[in-house]
Enzyme design. Structure first.
Site, mmCIF file in Angstrom:
data_model
loop_
_atom_site.group_PDB
_atom_site.id
_atom_site.type_symbol
_atom_site.label_atom_id
_atom_site.label_comp_id
_atom_site.label_asym_id
_atom_site.label_seq_id
_atom_site.Cartn_x
_atom_site.Cartn_y
_atom_site.Cartn_z
ATOM 1 N N SER B 153 0.837 -1.201 0.000
ATOM 2 C CA SER B 153 0.000 0.000 0.000
ATOM 3 C C SER B 153 0.880 1.263 0.000
ATOM 4 O O SER B 153 1.659 1.447 -0.940
ATOM 5 C CB SER B 153 -0.956 -0.055 1.200
ATOM 6 N N ASP B 230 -10.101 -5.603 -3.333
ATOM 7 C CA ASP B 230 -9.487 -4.558 -2.498
ATOM 8 C C ASP B 230 -10.302 -3.270 -2.612
ATOM 9 O O ASP B 230 -10.342 -2.644 -3.678
ATOM 10 C CB ASP B 230 -8.048 -4.351 -3.008
ATOM 11 N N HIS B 266 -7.311 -6.007 0.881
ATOM 12 C CA HIS B 266 -6.113 -5.187 1.138
ATOM 13 C C HIS B 266 -5.349 -5.668 2.372
ATOM 14 O O HIS B 266 -4.379 -5.032 2.790
ATOM 15 C CB HIS B 266 -6.568 -3.733 1.348
#
EC number: 3.1.2.12
Lengths: 288, 288
Positions: B153, B230, B266
């Site tokens: 991320s 995600d 995620h």
């Protein structure tokens, strides 16, 4: 008997389901996690076996699902993994949340006989009866004739005692850092005193792995890992040697493998390291 | 330059060290984790290479060390893994702890130029210069000539940009769900506005992977995993396609592998699933 799915999470090619159901044994809603390996999420008609993983003090079914890495091996072997909670929740029994080692998060996989705990602290019946019934009712892709059991610390105690008390129910058993002789350690004494009473020595023995193993007949293929750096081991809370000694005296120790793992502690780092071995141990019995 | 070891934890045959040092770039004590594979804890005279893992928003170096499963593959391959923190801590800058996506836990791997953040929000210099210097000074068994980088991320953005800005410094790069075009997404715009100012468009571009890749010369072997489930991908925070498009336009996309992983989210469940692949990607470059 209906099970509510609160989340579905992709993991190691399969699905981790976060589930909830109303349990009558524990008198409350119970959350648990179920890992379905890829073999159970396709349209395949063959059912997959199930490994029950029992957690330790203070944990819920979430900790090991996040940090234990059982999904890695379970995905490869095609084994479903069930992560139950460690106690009823929110029964509003006085003192329920006062200790980390008694009450909430510390059900010890027994059916409490003493008031007020007998109101819902029935984790033995929950894990051996109600949860499997609920599970196999809701997930037809799971094979109710092939169950194994494992666990950590208090859950290692749970795995050993549930296995030894129910010959034939589970195909195999293993344990990480189990409380292997609870009637002789502070954690076990506190729990059994609270859930059964001080004067119920026979009841205490019925939930002590080192006592139960004395009655075992036939082969006993157990894998037990304990870290030499485990502070609870050093403090005498686990006493795995007492269990092995009892198995030896009963003549059933031939396949009882106690592995003392150098430097490992009591944490999920320890379990993650050896999770594949415990999955392989279960697979040997579940897939044969 | 001295490093204090606050804990040593056995993990996958090696050791996870919890470390702390006084950092001048960030103007505070910085904690980080270092996994030493078994190959680095024996008396072997050969040094092991190092993979830097950069974490995402809200995380410290602990989350991935507990839940990412990198130790599994790193142990097998003989690669050390470094897990830095994501920002300075406790600088007492007003507003530092107000948002999950700016300030504490959200350093974005840049050197802030705008007051008051320029006081210590220098995670670019910390990760590329001060941390390696400290690390290789303290651990002679680590090979300073073989470093790779990966991240998740915000840390995926960090991995891509640090790699692209420093040709030759890292042997390889990969990323999980990276913020791949921060100047065009809300997270990146908020961070760059705060750390650089609204009027510093050139500075913004210097920390945007989709911009940096336009200048890349030579081979570019990148592994990028993104889950189709995600939510941040769906919200347009990651924009991996923009990065791939820019690489294509620059003619360097031949070995840029963007894998869209069906249903993955995620979370660390996603990373744990593909951690072995990213270790293998790094190993290909670090051990060749």
């Amino acid at each position: 008997m209906s099970v509510e799915t609160t989340a579905t999470i992709a993991s190691f090619g399969g699905k981790l389901l976060k589930l909830k159901h109303k349990a009558s044994t524990t008198n409350c809603d119970m959350a648990f996690n179920l890992f379905l390996p890829p073999q159970a999420t396709t349209s395949s008609s063959s059912k997959v076996p199930v490994l029950f993983y029992l957690s330790g003090l203070t944990c819920t079914g979430d900790n090991c699902a996040e940090k234990g890495f059982f999904q890695h091996g379970a995905s490869q072997k095609g084994i479903a993994v069930v992560y139950p909670d460690t106690s009823p929740r929110g029964l509003q029994i006085q003192g329920e949340d006062d200790s980390y080692d008694f009450g909430s998060g510390a059900g010890f996989y027994v059916d409490a006989t003493r008031d007020p705990w007998s109101k819902g602290y029935k984790m033995y019946s929950y894990v051996t009866e109600e949860l499997p019934k609920t599970l196999f009712g809701a997930f037809p892709q799971l094979d109710s004739s092939r169950m194994s059991i494992t666990g950590h610390s208090m859950g290692g105690h749970g795995a050993l005692t549930l296995f030894l008390k129910n010959p034939g129910k589970y195909k195999s058993c293993s344990a990480f850092a189990p409380i292997a002789n609870p009637i002789n350690c502070p954690w076990g004494q506190k729990a059994f005193k609270g859930y059964f009473g001080d004067d119920q020595q026979q009841k205490w023995k019925e939930h002590d792995a080192a006592e139960l193993v004395k009655q075992w007949k036939g082969p006993l293929d157990l894998l037990i890992d304990v870290g030499t750096g485990d502070n609870f081991y050093k403090q005498g809370q686990l006493l795995p040697e007492n269990f092995v000694k009892a198995a030896k005296e009963a003549g059933v120790d031939k396949d009882v493998k106690l592995r003392m793992q150098p430097d490992y502690d009591h944490s999920y780092y320890f379990m993650a390291t050896f999770a594949d071995d415990h999955i392989a141990h279960a697979a040997k019995h579940l897939l044969s």
